[in-house]
Design a protein around this motif. Structure first.
Motif, PDB file in Angstrom:
ATOM      1  N   VAL A  22     -12.911  -5.565  24.055  1.00 41.54           N
ATOM      2  CA  VAL A  22     -11.974  -5.807  22.951  1.00 41.54           C
ATOM      3  C   VAL A  22     -12.681  -6.363  21.721  1.00 41.54           C
ATOM      4  O   VAL A  22     -12.038  -6.888  20.819  1.00 41.54           O
ATOM      5  N   ARG A  23     -13.989  -6.247  21.675  1.00 46.43           N
ATOM      6  CA  ARG A  23     -14.725  -6.760  20.514  1.00 46.43           C
ATOM      7  C   ARG A  23     -14.292  -6.019  19.249  1.00 46.43           C
ATOM      8  O   ARG A  23     -14.278  -4.787  19.229  1.00 46.43           O
ATOM      9  N   MET A  38      -5.380 -17.737  21.004  1.00 47.04           N
ATOM     10  CA  MET A  38      -4.192 -17.023  21.480  1.00 47.04           C
ATOM     11  C   MET A  38      -4.100 -15.644  20.841  1.00 47.04           C
ATOM     12  O   MET A  38      -3.739 -14.663  21.509  1.00 47.04           O
ATOM     13  N   ARG A  39      -4.430 -15.537  19.561  1.00 41.47           N
ATOM     14  CA  ARG A  39      -4.423 -14.224  18.905  1.00 41.47           C
ATOM     15  C   ARG A  39      -5.456 -13.299  19.536  1.00 41.47           C
ATOM     16  O   ARG A  39      -5.210 -12.104  19.735  1.00 41.47           O
ATOM     17  N   ILE A  40      -6.620 -13.835  19.850  1.00 39.44           N
ATOM     18  CA  ILE A  40      -7.676 -13.020  20.459  1.00 39.44           C
ATOM     19  C   ILE A  40      -7.238 -12.510  21.828  1.00 39.44           C
ATOM     20  O   ILE A  40      -7.402 -11.321  22.151  1.00 39.44           O
ATOM     21  N   MET A  41      -6.661 -13.388  22.637  1.00 34.14           N
ATOM     22  CA  MET A  41      -6.260 -12.981  23.988  1.00 34.14           C
ATOM     23  C   MET A  41      -5.035 -12.072  23.964  1.00 34.14           C
ATOM     24  O   MET A  41      -4.903 -11.191  24.810  1.00 34.14           O
ATOM     25  N   ALA A  58      -6.032  -8.621  23.600  1.00 35.01           N
ATOM     26  CA  ALA A  58      -6.675  -8.038  24.790  1.00 35.01           C
ATOM     27  C   ALA A  58      -5.678  -7.605  25.845  1.00 35.01           C
ATOM     28  O   ALA A  58      -6.057  -6.906  26.788  1.00 35.01           O
ATOM     29  N   LEU A  59      -4.432  -8.006  25.729  1.00 32.06           N
ATOM     30  CA  LEU A  59      -3.448  -7.681  26.764  1.00 32.06           C
ATOM     31  C   LEU A  59      -3.263  -6.189  26.988  1.00 32.06           C
ATOM     32  O   LEU A  59      -3.072  -5.758  28.131  1.00 32.06           O
ATOM     33  N   PRO A  60      -3.284  -5.329  25.940  1.00 32.24           N
ATOM     34  CA  PRO A  60      -3.114  -3.892  26.199  1.00 32.24           C
ATOM     35  C   PRO A  60      -4.167  -3.297  27.124  1.00 32.24           C
ATOM     36  O   PRO A  60      -3.924  -2.251  27.724  1.00 32.24           O
ATOM     37  N   GLN A 107      -9.274 -12.185  31.908  1.00 32.82           N
ATOM     38  CA  GLN A 107      -9.583 -11.033  32.757  1.00 32.82           C
ATOM     39  C   GLN A 107      -9.453 -11.393  34.228  1.00 32.82           C
ATOM     40  O   GLN A 107      -8.904 -10.618  35.025  1.00 32.82           O
ATOM     41  N   LEU A 108      -9.920 -12.570  34.604  1.00 35.83           N
ATOM     42  CA  LEU A 108      -9.808 -13.008  35.986  1.00 35.83           C
ATOM     43  C   LEU A 108      -8.344 -13.168  36.387  1.00 35.83           C
ATOM     44  O   LEU A 108      -7.934 -12.746  37.473  1.00 35.83           O
TER      45      LEU A 108
END
Length: 585
Positions: A158-159, A314-317, A320-322, A375-376
């Motif tokens: 997701v970089r 929180m915005r970064i994670m 990554a949810l998709p 991810q974990l």
């Protein structure tokens, strides 16, 4: 079976009618779905099979001339649709190599109307019928989010690739900053990116690399890491850069972990940065004042990057949810299912906002740690859903990841490393509590019993050093000196001569006055630090050491004086903790 009463709009307009693409598992308007599937199949089959298989015969109708595909429609209404019994997410269709473009495709609908109940009930236990080709001819997914999860860490997947996607560092790279304007005009100066791990140094370099790819005629990007490359590799990059400069093409060299080059190796950059042959971008987690050449620092601008804030994490994670087809459930909804029709993919998981916030607060501003933790959490939760039953809705089949699930998982992983108590720890605990209670008789008994049992005398002495500070503290400053002298004496003479020395120290500590003021204040201070949410507060600038010119230019140590705290006019606690007092409950 979902009844029409479950939908706000039983007969939605054409603009709201959606179908799921069987190739990339994404939603598209029904008017565009057939054209999109053609493109997906074309891209998937472009590199497979022989030329005869890739190009249909002249008498074979093309996709535009062939029969229309039969797409079941997903009505995108404000309320989520329900799945029929034994239905799963729409899967990619498979077709034979001889009829790839012509075979009609059937897609399982995510909901049906009441008049379609007989047909739906007959197909509840059946999967969509597809022509199954040989394994070698099976098309590979070609759309975003269609590829299976790889071994690439989530932080790398997701970089961000553009400056607009970059999160954080608003004071450095935000809108209207000088560095942002230079980036937008491709006027990139030589600079050193200095910041803690996971703050976005490498990501910023990758964004610059992508800009170079889009401006291949004027910019060239080279990436090296000081952990693997040496002076020879740098010379090779410079050699190519000199040739490129003849054609007015600039070379940008990104050197990751540049502090791993010693001062002599860093000299290789000096003449080429000075002449403009290369534009150097270095990334380091170490203080450039100590790890880099002063001559190199004078030729590069030092960019200080900070830890990510909790909101930034929180915005970064959330971005990554998709990757796991997950959707965040806002806290404002009280854990109710959000409107899934606004997502561009078919969701598989629901993650509570409090879970994302907890992960953001525990990663200490490190995006890499935060994403790896996410991810974990999502990987451990991505288990097959329970078997469908009659009346089971689509939202009921979604996996829900709660804060309790994540905390329990971390708790179990930590318990694996805890050591269980036995006689060794029971007896030392008894000695400690006896000294704390000023019971000299019991203290002598437990100390003697440990010596007689063959316990390491140095271990007993180390524990008594701790007792002298924790339980006696400032009430008797000599207690700590007695305990440390006992440890030194035991190491000098050893057993059996040291037995009485240990006994003397145990009795002295038991009879000494007790004060836990310092220890209790330490615990309150430690609890304050451990419970801090977000990145730890920085040291005030006037308290920082400033041994170099760079650090003085950054206002380190500015305004400091030697006066008492009541007269200096300065604060000595971090920002936000000025009124904290750990010595009062």
């Amino acid at each position: 079976m979902a009844s029409s009463s479950e939908f706000d709009d039983p007969q939605p307009s054409t603009s709201t009618r959606k179908a799921v693409c069987p190739i990339c598992d994404k939603w598209f308007p029904i008017a565009e779905i057939e054209q999109h599937v053609d493109e997906c199949l074309t891209m998937s089959h472009g590199n497979e099979g022989s030329p005869d298989e890739q190009q249909p015969a002249s008498n074979t109708p093309t996709s535009s001339q062939g029969p229309k595909r039969n797409f079941s429609i997903f009505e995108r209404s404000p309320k989520p649709a329900k799945r029929g019994r034994n239905e799963t997410a729409p899967a990619a269709p498979t077709v034979t190599s001889s009829a790839k473009a012509e075979q009609p495709i059937e897609i399982t609908s995510l909901d049906t109307d009441d008049e379609e109940e007989p047909a739906a009930s007959n197909s509840q236990n059946k999967k969509p019928k597809m022509m199954d080709p040989a394994p070698a001819a099976r098309p590979a997914p070609s759309c975003p989010n269609a590829t299976p999860e790889s071994n690439v860490p989530l932080a790398e997947r997701v970089r961000p690739s553009t400056i607009e996607e970059y999160v954080g560092q608003e004071q450095t790279i935000g809108q209207n900053t000088i560095l942002r304007k230079l980036f937008e005009h491709d006027t990139i100066p030589s600079m050193i990116l200095w910041g803690p791990p996971g703050c976005g140094k490498t990501t910023l370099a990758n964004i610059i690399a992508n800009r170079c790819k889009r401006n291949v005629g004027t910019l060239r990007f080279a990436k090296l890491s000081a952990t693997m490359a040496g002076v020879a590799e740098v010379k090779e990059v410079v050699k190519v850069a000199k040739n490129e400069s003849k054609f007015n093409r600039r070379t940008i060299l990104f050197m990751d972990e540049i502090h791993r080059f010693n001062k002599q190796q860093q000299d290789i950059f000096l003449p080429h940065v000075e002449s403009g042959t290369i534009t150097l971008i270095g990334a380091t987690t170490e203080n450039p004042s100590f790890s880099l050449n002063s001559a190199l620092l004078s030729r590069c601008r030092v960019i200080v990057l900070e830890k990510h804030t909790v909101d930034g994490m929180m915005r970064i994670m959330e971005r990554a949810l998709p990757e796991y087809k997950a959707v965040m459930v806002p806290a404002s909804l009280n854990n109710n299912v959000p409107d899934l029709s606004k997502t561009s993919y078919v969701p598989r998981m629901l993650v509570h906002e409090e879970t994302i916030r907890w992960l953001a607060e525990t990663c200490d501003g490190d995006a890499r740690i935060g994403l790896n933790s996410l991810q974990l959490a999502l990987s451990s939760a991505a288990a097959p859903p329970p078997p469908a039953i009659n009346g089971r809705s689509f939202t009921d089949s979604l996996i829900t990841v709660t804060l309790e699930d994540v905390r329990e998982g971390l708790k179990k992983s930590h318990l694996l490393y805890d050591r269980k108590g036995d006689q060794h720890y029971d007896i030392i605990s008894a000695l400690h509590k006896s000294i704390r209670a000023s019971d000299d008789n019991a203290a002598l008994y437990w100390a003697t019993r440990m010596v007689a049992s063959g316990e390491d005398p140095r271990y007993i002495c180390r524990r008594m050093v701790r007792m002298a500070s924790e339980d006696i503290g400032l009430a008797d400053a000599n207690a700590l000196q007695v305990a440390t002298a006992t440890l030194s004496a035991v190491q000098s003479v050893g057993l059996p001569e040291a037995d009485c020395i240990i006994a003397q120290c145990a009795v002295y500590l038991a009879r000494a006055p007790k004060s836990r003021e310092v220890y209790d204040a330490y615990k309150r201070c430690r609890a304050s630090i451990d419970g801090w949410k977000g990145p730890m507060p920085g040291v005030p600038l006037h308290l920082r050491n400033a041994p170099t010119k760079l650090m003085k230019d950054l206002r380190y140590g500015a305004g400091y004086n030697l006066l008492h705290k009541d007269e200096s006019g300065l604060t000595y606690m971090p920002e936000g903790l000025e009124d904290e007092n750990y010595f009062s409950e």
